[in-house]
Every structure is written in C-alpha cells, then in structure tokens.
Design an enzyme around this catalytic site. Structure first.
Site, short mmCIF file in Angstrom:
data_model
loop_
_atom_site.label_atom_id
_atom_site.label_comp_id
_atom_site.label_asym_id
_atom_site.label_seq_id
_atom_site.Cartn_x
_atom_site.Cartn_y
_atom_site.Cartn_z
N ARG A 64 7.20 -5.01 0.08
CA ARG A 64 6.65 -6.01 -0.83
C ARG A 64 7.79 -6.92 -1.28
NH1 ARG A 64 2.36 -2.21 -4.26
NH2 ARG A 64 1.11 -1.62 -2.43
N ASP A 76 -6.66 3.24 -13.06
CA ASP A 76 -5.27 3.62 -12.83
C ASP A 76 -4.92 4.87 -13.62
OD1 ASP A 76 -4.91 1.33 -11.27
OD2 ASP A 76 -4.11 0.15 -12.94
N GLU A 90 2.58 3.83 -14.08
CA GLU A 90 1.39 4.02 -13.24
C GLU A 90 1.77 4.87 -12.04
OE1 GLU A 90 -1.01 1.48 -9.96
OE2 GLU A 90 -0.67 0.42 -11.86
N SER A 138 -3.39 4.20 -8.31
CA SER A 138 -4.50 3.26 -8.43
C SER A 138 -5.59 3.76 -7.50
CB SER A 138 -4.06 1.85 -8.04
OG SER A 138 -5.16 0.96 -8.03
#
Length: 345
Positions: free
Chosen positions: A111, A246, A259, A262
């Site tokens: 990413r 989440d 987190e 998800s």
C-alpha cells in the site's frame, strides 16, 4: 515524523531473536485456532490480479494500487492486491465450499499511499478468510457470534504467548464489547471517529464497532468502506444499519486503540445495487466480479482480514510494527526509533 508515537520509557520485553521466535509461535498457533474455530481450510492466494475485472479491493476508494504491465498478455496491466475480499468469494464458488465452511489464506500486499507511523507500513500481511453462509445467517446476531469466536482465538493466543514469555503480562479483557457506530456517535457527539474509537476501547478494552460505511445521523461516515463487498446499507434486526464492523483493542503500550480486524457479511444482489447507487458507482455493475454476483454464481458469505504483524505486535507488546516486519522506513524515523528503543528490522 509528527505521527510517530513515542512511548515514554519504552523498553522491548524481548530481544530480536526472541521476537522472531515469538512471531513464529503466534502465527502458527493463531492460524490453527482460527481455522478450527471457523472451519476454514487454507488455500493459496495471488499477490496480484488483472486490472479492470473488479476483483481488487478498493478500500476507501482513494488508495492507488501498485500496477505493472505483463509482456506476455499484450501489456495488459496487473495490480498488486489491496486485500482479497472479492477474490475469496470467487474462490468459494470455484472450490464449491458448502455452508458452514470456508477458506483462509496469507495475504501480502503493498500500500504505497500509507502514511508511515507505529502501525502503518508499506507492507501489509494478514490472514484473509471467507466462509459460506445461508440467507438466514445474514444477521447482526450471527456476525457478532463470529466476532466472539475470533476474539476468543486472540485471547487463547495471548495466553500461550504469556506462558512462553513470562515477562509479557496479559492485558486483553475477557469479553469484547459490541457497539454500533451510531450509538458511539450519540455517546461522544463532539469527538472525531478516531477519538470515539479511543474513548470506547479505553473504557472496555476490546470493542467491535458495527456498521462501517453508511452515513450516520450527523451526515458523516464513521469510516470509509468499498460499496461492493461488505453489506453496510442493510437495516439489521436491531434497527441499526450495517452487517460489518471492526475489531479494536486498547493498547497500553501506545496509549491508543488499534484495529486488528475488519470484517463483515458480504453484499447480496440487492445490497450491491443499493450501495453502488448510494456511492455513484453504478458503472461497476458491468465488471466481471459484479456480473458473477448478479447472475447468482457466487455464494452468500461472511469474511474479513486479521492483521498478522499487528497481532504479533500487540501480543509481544512492541511499540512499532517495524519491530515485527521488514519494510522501508524514512531514515529519520529509523534513527529516532532506535534512540527510543524501537529496533526496526
């Protein structure tokens, strides 16, 4: 550098050799636990997919995928996956998986648009999983039951880690709190979504925030979600919107919420059309994945991703994800992290 959290007095509880051993322990144990808990079989996943088929995950809709041309396919372009949300659903159909069973895989991604800090890296690794369900199981109650089972597997892994390395003390609460994003907004109307996450996870220790992607009563979303995999526009039986969410935990080392997963019940024909209309993405209906779904060729399912490096980071109580995985970091971040006791790999 302004986003780097600098925990005062941080000292790693494991040296680099013990850390590598701990990573192996956690990954092997958790993988076995989650596959048994959810009845998942391991499959091999792609690092990249062809562009233009609608298979890649669009995340929040703004992240750019890493692309490259393929010489033997007439320069057709491939994309490094962001996640495998749609690919897994195609695989469930290909493997002819029955309701009550599913698949999981090691997902690796790049990413390039991530803002690098203690939790965010250019390199993403997670367990992506997907399971076939029946129409009767498309409820928030079923979703929350799966959340409880995943959280139980996380706590079992924490117990093993602390037994193996007594210097690490457990911190996760026994139960995970389920709360809807709209309820969270009403509790903390003056806070931003991230501040609300911090407030609620600090209060309960572990939280599943349900209903991510749809507009709340203030006209804003709690967080973005692509319109063509999670079902976030359906009204669930509790009167709230959304069949996704989440898993977050309060992490004392950094003094913030993190987190870990998800996940959600995936769109059916009706919610796919509705969510594409809501987001002005109706043109996607002509793509390969979307046509397969609309033609009834893909099963109803639930699925998600669980961060591998993040889980190892919190269970080994590290302050930076670069202490867990090898990636690229700015030179000044590496220097400052070393001074703060964070030995980036």
């Amino acid at each position: 550098m302004s986003k780097l959290i600098k925990p005062e007095g941080y000292k790693p509880l494991l040296d680099m050799k013990q850390t590598e051993q701990g990573i192996k322990l956690i990954k092997e144990f958790f993988q076995q636990n989650i596959s048994t808990e959810l009845r998942l079989r391991r499959v091999t996943a792609p690092l990249f997919v062809l562009k233009g088929l609608g298979i890649n995950d669009d995340l929040n809709g703004v992240e750019r995928a890493v692309t490259f041309p393929i010489k033997d396919l007439g320069e057709a372009r491939a994309e490094v996956v962001h996640s495998l949300a749609k690919w897994k659903r195609l695989s469930l159909a290909e493997y002819e998986v029955e309701p009550g069973y599913g698949i999981y895989t090691d997902m690796n991604a790049i990413r390039a648009d991530e803002e690098l800090d203690n939790l965010h890296s250019l390199y993403v690794d997670q367990w992506d999983w997907e399971a076939v369900i029946t129409d009767e199981q498309r409820t928030s109650a079923y979703l929350c039951d799966v959340v409880d089972r995943i959280y139980a597997a996380i706590r079992r892994t924490e117990y093993l880690t602390c037994e193996t390395y007594p210097q690490i003390k457990p911190f996760l609460p026994e139960k995970i709190k389920i709360i809807h994003s709209e309820e969270l907004l009403q509790m903390y109307p003056d806070l931003t979504p991230k501040e609300r996450e911090d407030a609620i996870t600090k209060k309960y220790g572990a939280v599943f925030i349900i209903g991510i992607g749809a507009e709340l009563s203030n006209g804003e979303k709690h967080d973005g979600r692509a319109p063509d995999y999670d079902d976030w526009s359906t009204v669930a039986e509790n009167g709230r919107q959304g069949l996704n969410g989440d898993i977050l935990i309060w992490y004392p080392v950094l003094g913030r919420s993190i987190e870990l997963s998800s996940m959600g019940i995936r769109v059916n024909k009706e919610s796919l059309q509705r969510q594409l209309t809501l987001t002005g993405k109706e043109d996607r209906m002509s793509l390969y994945f979307h046509q397969k779904l609309m033609n009834g060729e893909l099963p109803l399912c639930i699925g998600g991703g669980i961060g591998q490096s993040r889980l190892c980071m919190v269970l080994l109580q590290k302050a930076h994800i670069g202490e867990i995985q090898a990636s690229i970091w700015p030179d000044d971040m590496r220097k400052e992290c070393k001074e703060l006791g964070m030995q980036l790999i």
